[in-house]
Design a protein around this motif. Structure first.
Motif, PDB file in Angstrom:
ATOM      1  N   THR A 211       0.839  -1.197   0.000  1.00  0.00           N
ATOM      2  CA  THR A 211       0.000   0.000   0.000  1.00  0.00           C
ATOM      3  C   THR A 211       0.872   1.244   0.000  1.00  0.00           C
ATOM      4  O   THR A 211       1.629   1.480   0.946  1.00  0.00           O
TER       5      THR A 211
ATOM      6  N   ILE B  21       2.222   3.732   3.278  1.00  0.00           N
ATOM      7  CA  ILE B  21       2.231   3.096   4.596  1.00  0.00           C
ATOM      8  C   ILE B  21       3.591   3.246   5.275  1.00  0.00           C
ATOM      9  O   ILE B  21       3.681   3.453   6.489  1.00  0.00           O
TER      10      ILE B  21
ATOM     11  N   GLN C  22      -4.020   5.287   4.829  1.00  0.00           N
ATOM     12  CA  GLN C  22      -3.463   4.140   4.114  1.00  0.00           C
ATOM     13  C   GLN C  22      -4.053   2.832   4.595  1.00  0.00           C
ATOM     14  O   GLN C  22      -4.312   1.929   3.795  1.00  0.00           O
TER      15      GLN C  22
END
Length: 241
Positions: free
Chosen positions: A179, A182, A233
């Motif tokens: 992601t 992050i 996130q």
């Protein structure tokens, strides 16, 4: 040349014809070189394909951001009255006076420019850069320990070790969590918590405000930004699952 000339003091690495090369400056250069060497290898974890020349531009911009932002941050956050009355001292960086929070702002501005210039998503770039930045902070704290400055006793050495541990956590996240954003979010949160705690062991140069130091006050916005990014996130990651 004698050993005393090679190592004239704990803070100075070498003296050549009256010119002193300080350990702190050498560690700065080492941090930038590490970033320049490692970033092209780290980028694969975020599917970036920037060239060595493009990374050179990014590191150069980041270095300028650290130096300019760190210096201006110290002037504005800590001693604006002194530098207002002594403007020539602004350029006397060899006498010390750098702010890590100002450096953060300077690097942020530099990376925003680099991301736009290279047409690269900013959060993706920040994820990759966060790992060598954490190691650079560790080298900076090691420099503080060598100079016997800022921290009481050997606390700066412990702070450096914690920064290295954070770098390890970030590297693991970069490898395992895809992601975007992050890694930099976790970095900002961990840095803020670490700075807030270790600020208690710094030599108090300025009066506390409301029971906290100036450094702790400046750390609060960093913590809020990191917490907000982390929330965003994690929420995005859950929506993609």
């Amino acid at each position: 040349m004698s050993i005393i000339e090679l190592l004239p003091s704990r803070a100075v690495l070498i003296r050549l014809n009256g010119v002193e090369i300080h350990w702190y400056g050498v560690l700065y250069v080492a941090a930038f070189w590490l970033a320049w060497w490692w970033l092209p290898k780290l980028q694969r974890y975020r599917s970036l394909q920037l060239s060595r020349d493009e990374w050179t531009v990014i590191v150069a911009a980041g270095a300028a951001g650290v130096l300019i932002g760190g210096r201006l941050g110290y002037i504005l956050f800590y001693e604006p009255a002194f530098y207002f009355h002594n403007p020539a001292e602004i350029f006397a960086i060899w006498r010390g006076g750098m702010s890590s929070h100002g450096g953060f702002i300077g690097v942020g501005v530099a990376l925003c420019w680099a991301a736009r210039h290279l047409k690269t998503p900013l959060v993706v770039l920040l994820d990759v850069v966060a790992v060598p930045v954490a190691i650079g902070l560790a080298l900076g704290r090691f420099g503080n320990w060598l100079n016997s400055e800022l921290y009481i006793g050997n606390v700066a050495l412990l702070d450096a070790a914690v920064h290295l541990s954070v770098a390890g956590v970030l590297f693991s996240l970069l490898q395992t969590r895809k992601t975007p954003g992050i890694v930099v979010a976790v970095f900002l949160v961990l840095y803020s918590i670490q700075r807030f705690i270790f600020e208690e062991f710094r030599v108090l140069e300025w009066p506390e405000m409301f029971g906290v130091t100036r450094g702790q006050i400046l750390t609060i916005p960093v913590l809020l930004l990191g917490g907000w990014l982390l929330y965003q996130q994690v929420a995005n990651s859950k929506r993609l699952e």
